[in-house]
Design an enzyme around this catalytic site. Structure first.
Site, PDB file in Angstrom:
ATOM      1  N   ARG A 199     -21.188   7.499 -49.615  1.00  0.00           N
ATOM      2  CA  ARG A 199     -19.793   7.094 -49.621  1.00  0.00           C
ATOM      3  C   ARG A 199     -19.119   7.545 -50.911  1.00  0.00           C
ATOM      4  O   ARG A 199     -17.969   8.009 -50.904  1.00  0.00           O
ATOM      5  CB  ARG A 199     -19.657   5.579 -49.463  1.00  0.00           C
ATOM      6  CG  ARG A 199     -20.015   5.063 -48.082  1.00  0.00           C
ATOM      7  CD  ARG A 199     -19.741   3.574 -47.963  1.00  0.00           C
ATOM      8  NE  ARG A 199     -18.314   3.290 -47.998  1.00  0.00           N
ATOM      9  CZ  ARG A 199     -17.799   2.095 -48.260  1.00  0.00           C
ATOM     10  NH1 ARG A 199     -18.596   1.076 -48.542  1.00  0.00           N
ATOM     11  NH2 ARG A 199     -16.494   1.906 -48.261  1.00  0.00           N
TER      12      ARG A 199
ATOM     13  N   CYS B  73     -15.665  -1.012 -56.311  1.00  0.00           N
ATOM     14  CA  CYS B  73     -16.495  -0.683 -55.144  1.00  0.00           C
ATOM     15  C   CYS B  73     -15.545  -0.351 -54.000  1.00  0.00           C
ATOM     16  O   CYS B  73     -14.526   0.292 -54.216  1.00  0.00           O
ATOM     17  CB  CYS B  73     -17.429  -1.841 -54.799  1.00  0.00           C
ATOM     18  SG  CYS B  73     -16.581  -3.421 -54.525  1.00  0.00           S
TER      19      CYS B  73
END
Length: 284
Positions: free
Chosen positions: A182, A241
């Protein structure tokens, strides 16, 4: 003593029923928002209260403005804590299924409100509790209303504008807690845009844990974060995040390692990408 503290399943079992001790069950699943409440109803640590990531530990999502899990309004969170019976001098033990990401979000929120003593994460979470063969119950406890009071500490937050203004600064260490694919932008199963904030380093939150699912020793964590910091000062560290949840795991681990509590970019990637003018990066 570091701000972050751990408690083992056996240590918690020995303290159940202790006056002022409150267990918060923070189980959640991003792909099944009803999972936590359902799992709590099927069995939980005796006396535990349930804290839901989206209903209790997050605010209202404003599409195109906020990230997926914006911070709750401080007064609303204080009210929720009182509903769980929390006082200023309560001892809290927080847990989820095991890795600790959702429990760490609750830990950070408490620190944000000024509750920085007597807050523990159950090391290994409910998985470790079950592995020890310890009891669960289904009854929902009736608890007296607490009198917790707290005020949000703005020094623990960095906004998107603040962060964008510091990109490229020599003293900035920006840690992204998401998995490497990711971070690189190779896959993006949750958010509409893939990649990371320019200049960030991938610091996968699960690397704070050993093979047994429990936190690494403090010295091992310190070595991990020292390598990520390099020669830059810890005062320049910011954690983020996907939505401001797993970054709290890195902040907890940093504290276990003896570092001061660093700030969080709470909106994180899911907020960053709402403004197409903000720069993006892919790869390492």
């Amino acid at each position: 003593m570091p701000l972050a503290q751990l408690i083992s399943p056996r240590q918690l079992e020995a303290r159940l029923g202790e006056p002022g001790l409150i267990v918060l069950d923070c189980r959640f699943a991003l792909d099944d928002p009803a999972y936590g409440q359902r799992s709590y109803a099927e069995g939980h640590i005796p006396g535990a209260r349930f804290a839901d990531l989206e209903h209790d530990l997050s605010g209202v999502v404003q599409k195109g403005v906020t990230g997926r899990h914006p911070l709750p309004a401080p007064e609303r969170l204080v009210e929720r804590l009182r509903g769980w019976g929390v006082d200023n001098d309560s001892t809290l033990v927080l847990h989820d299924d095991g890795p600790g990401a959702f429990a760490a979000r609750a830990w950070w929120l408490l620190a944000w409100l000024g509750k920085r003593e007597g807050v523990y994460l159950l090391d290994g979470g409910l998985k470790a509790w079950r592995d020890e063969g310890l009891a669960l119950e289904m009854a929902v406890p009736e608890v007296p209303r607490g009198r917790f009071s707290g005020e949000a500490d703005p020094s623990l937050l960095r906004s998107a504008d603040e962060l964008q203004g510091r990109l490229g600064a020599d003293d900035l260490t920006l840690l992204d807690a998401r998995a490497l694919p990711r971070f690189r932008g190779e896959v993006e199963p949750i958010d509409p845009v893939a990649g990371h904030i320019p200049g960030a380093q991938c610091a996968v939150f699960t690397d704070n844990l050993g093979a047994d699912g429990r936190f690494l020793p403090a010295e091992a964590l310190r070595q991990r974060f020292a390598a990520l910091l390099g020669q830059r000062p810890v005062e320049g560290l910011v954690a983020y995040c996907g939505s401001g949840v797993t970054a709290c795991h890195n902040l907890f681990a940093l504290s276990l390692a003896g570092y001061p509590l660093a700030p969080l970019y709470a909106g994180s990637w899911s907020e960053w990408i709402t403004d197409p003018a903000r720069p993006l990066a892919k790869g390492d």
